[in-house]
Design a protein around this motif. Structure first.
Motif, PDB file in Angstrom:
ATOM      1  N   HIS A 159      36.263  44.015  34.924  1.00  0.00           N
ATOM      2  CA  HIS A 159      36.402  44.106  33.754  1.00  0.00           C
ATOM      3  C   HIS A 159      37.637  45.531  33.214  1.00  0.00           C
ATOM      4  O   HIS A 159      37.626  45.622  31.801  1.00  0.00           O
ATOM      5  CB  HIS A 159      35.268  44.144  33.157  1.00  0.00           C
ATOM      6  N   GLY A 208      44.572  47.354  21.302  1.00  0.00           N
ATOM      7  CA  GLY A 208      44.196  46.643  22.959  1.00  0.00           C
ATOM      8  C   GLY A 208      43.774  45.208  22.149  1.00  0.00           C
ATOM      9  O   GLY A 208      43.037  44.603  23.604  1.00  0.00           O
ATOM     10  N   GLU A 209      44.526  44.571  21.443  1.00  0.00           N
ATOM     11  CA  GLU A 209      44.336  43.507  21.430  1.00  0.00           C
ATOM     12  C   GLU A 209      44.941  42.302  21.290  1.00  0.00           C
ATOM     13  O   GLU A 209      45.372  41.609  20.144  1.00  0.00           O
ATOM     14  CB  GLU A 209      43.339  42.466  20.382  1.00  0.00           C
ATOM     15  N   PRO A 236      35.605  46.236  28.036  1.00  0.00           N
ATOM     16  CA  PRO A 236      34.746  45.540  28.096  1.00  0.00           C
ATOM     17  C   PRO A 236      33.578  44.418  29.122  1.00  0.00           C
ATOM     18  O   PRO A 236      33.510  45.819  29.588  1.00  0.00           O
ATOM     19  CB  PRO A 236      36.114  44.058  28.629  1.00  0.00           C
ATOM     20  N   VAL A 258      40.863  37.427  27.086  1.00  0.00           N
ATOM     21  CA  VAL A 258      40.672  38.884  27.291  1.00  0.00           C
ATOM     22  C   VAL A 258      40.961  39.944  26.040  1.00  0.00           C
ATOM     23  O   VAL A 258      39.580  40.489  25.796  1.00  0.00           O
ATOM     24  CB  VAL A 258      42.327  39.497  28.193  1.00  0.00           C
ATOM     25  N   PRO A 259      42.070  39.616  25.206  1.00  0.00           N
ATOM     26  CA  PRO A 259      41.544  40.396  23.720  1.00  0.00           C
ATOM     27  C   PRO A 259      39.548  40.131  23.158  1.00  0.00           C
ATOM     28  O   PRO A 259      39.222  41.311  22.849  1.00  0.00           O
ATOM     29  CB  PRO A 259      42.478  39.836  22.950  1.00  0.00           C
ATOM     30  N   LEU A 302      37.686  40.066  25.243  1.00  0.00           N
ATOM     31  CA  LEU A 302      36.308  40.337  25.912  1.00  0.00           C
ATOM     32  C   LEU A 302      36.231  41.684  25.479  1.00  0.00           C
ATOM     33  O   LEU A 302      35.835  42.334  25.175  1.00  0.00           O
ATOM     34  CB  LEU A 302      37.016  39.725  27.865  1.00  0.00           C
ATOM     35  N   SER A 303      37.790  42.426  25.307  1.00  0.00           N
ATOM     36  CA  SER A 303      37.836  43.430  24.218  1.00  0.00           C
ATOM     37  C   SER A 303      37.317  44.062  23.784  1.00  0.00           C
ATOM     38  O   SER A 303      36.593  45.114  23.555  1.00  0.00           O
ATOM     39  CB  SER A 303      39.018  44.312  24.623  1.00  0.00           C
ATOM     40  N   LEU A 304      36.854  42.633  22.265  1.00  0.00           N
ATOM     41  CA  LEU A 304      36.000  42.568  20.805  1.00  0.00           C
ATOM     42  C   LEU A 304      34.548  43.083  21.071  1.00  0.00           C
ATOM     43  O   LEU A 304      34.348  42.441  20.630  1.00  0.00           O
ATOM     44  CB  LEU A 304      37.137  42.187  20.368  1.00  0.00           C
TER      45      LEU A 304
END
Lengths: 155, 271
Positions: A19, A40-41, B3, B39-40, B42-44
């Motif tokens: 992850h 980060g997005e 994440p 992936v964004p 997951l990060s959010l």
């Protein structure tokens, strides 16, 4: 998992959790703090790196997805003590203010020029979409990319 | 944000990917390829899968003409559609639309199959796919299944793909040579999410179809005489308001996008 990759020509072999994004791996485990953590997005472009010679947002790739890849940060493009011609143009034109977006701008624009996607100001602007400069110094950045394209970039 | 932890599998074949998905039991398994949406998310914290199945290393990319269709491998990236000369020749509508996806870095990594499977209602490539028509080629435990594009998108981030199926390719119908195609998008900034977008195909006799994105929970398809379509679109769509624009403005944009995409397609047909 064990992750093996080439970072700026240096072979790395490091354990990494699935992850963990490539961005976090590069900054926290590989010491590549020149890769900046902005949004980060996948929106701001500050974390741009080359992954097998293609510009990507490191925040939007999992580190494990870079297994076996060649990763290059902006540091790969400046020689020892000397700057990349685009970095030089950015400085000379006052296109670096806080500097946080600069590594991403450099890598994104090197790719754009390499692909022939910096033909005029409009296409340069389109190529810079996804490189947010919160100092809003876009005009100078576009000028610097133009100068770089006309110089070595065109060669 | 970081994440939530998950397991990660890198299958060496589509069959292996399917068997991992089918064997996930009650665990939430999700397919990843380019990861430009996932992936964004997951990060959010918007996606919290238990296991990710990574298709990015499988040789699923590539574009080839097959009779009157073009087969696009699932992991073909947007940048290929946008820049590759052969891809542009075969799929000019996709080339025009791909230019609007994300930003250059997102397009370098994001995949055609991923965009369709993710089914964001504001995404450009699902709109293009529905405008072409054709089939999604999926592999599941029972082998290959072909899903007509007209039946593929079910709603917001929802498709006809089963939880144990992998999208391996999409086959798009090629419009007749005499037809023209056009795409138009309105967004707040270059390469931002579409407030509305439209893909149009116009036949020389003036019969047209136009597909709208960003104004419903899936791509919306309309057919009829070119000149009547924009008004029909504006009357039919029921967009929702969001933090950016009102529903009424978005409805108006739908009409504008339809008109401009159709105009471009008409011009293209005459060229």
């Amino acid at each position: 998992m064990m992750l093996e990759l080439l970072l700026n020509g240096r072979r790395l072999r490091e354990p990494v959790e699935p992850h963990v994004t490539l961005l976090r791996f590069l900054r926290d485990q590989a010491g590549a703090s020149e890769v900046k953590y902005g949004c980060g997005e996948g929106v701001c472009g500050a974390c741009t790196v080359f992954l097998d010679a293609v510009a990507v947002n490191a925040c939007s790739v999992l580190a494990v997805q870079a297994e076996g890849a060649r990763v290059e940060t902006v540091s790969a493009f400046a020689g020892d003590g000397s700057l990349h011609p685009l970095q030089q143009e950015l400085i000379e034109r006052g296109a670096v203010q806080c500097g946080f977006c600069t590594p991403g701008v450099v890598l994104g624009s090197i790719e754009a020029v390499r692909l022939g996607l910096a033909g005029d100001r409009m296409t340069i602007r389109r190529s810079l979409a996804g490189n947010l400069c919160r100092c809003t110094g876009y005009g100078k950045i576009v000028e610097a990319v133009e100068a770089y394209r006309d110089g070595e970039g065109a060669a | 944000m970081i994440p939530r932890p998950f397991d990660y599998e890198r299958p060496r074949s589509v069959e292996e990917a399917v068997s991992i998905l089918a064997g996930a039991g009650g665990r939430d398994a999700k397919v990843i390829a380019g990861g430009q949406s996932l992936v964004p998310m997951l990060s959010l914290g918007l996606a919290r899968p238990d296991v990710l199945v990574d298709l990015s290393r499988l040789e699923l990319n590539g574009i080839e003409a097959v009779d009157r269709r073009v087969r696009i491998g699932a992991t073909t990236c947007h940048r290929t559609l946008e820049l590759d000369p052969e891809a542009r020749r075969l799929l000019p509508l996709a080339a025009e639309a791909a230019r609007h996806v994300g930003n250059p870095r997102v397009r370098n990594r994001g995949t055609f199959g991923g965009s369709l499977a993710h089914a964001d209602p504001a995404a450009e490539l699902p709109v293009v796919a529905v405008a072409h028509g054709g089939e999604v080629v999926a592999h599941g435990p029972g082998g290959e299944r072909r899903i007509p594009l007209a039946e593929f998108f079910l709603g917001y981030l929802e498709t006809a793909l089963g939880p144990d199926e992998v999208l391996v390719a999409v086959e798009l119908e090629r419009p007749p040579e005499t037809s023209g195609v056009g795409f138009h998008e309105e967004a707040q900034r270059a390469d931002d999410f579409a407030l509305a977008c439209a893909a149009a195909v116009v036949a020389p006799d003036g019969h047209a179809r136009v597909v709208l994105g960003g104004v419903g929970d899936r791509p919306l398809r309309f057919e009829g005489p070119t000149d009547e379509l924009p008004a029909a679109v504006e009357a039919a769509v029921e967009p929702e308001e969001d933090v950016f624009v009102s529903a009424a403005f978005r409805r108006r944009l739908a009409g504008v996008c339809a008109r401009r995409a159709l105009a471009r397609a008409k011009e293209d047909a005459g060229a």
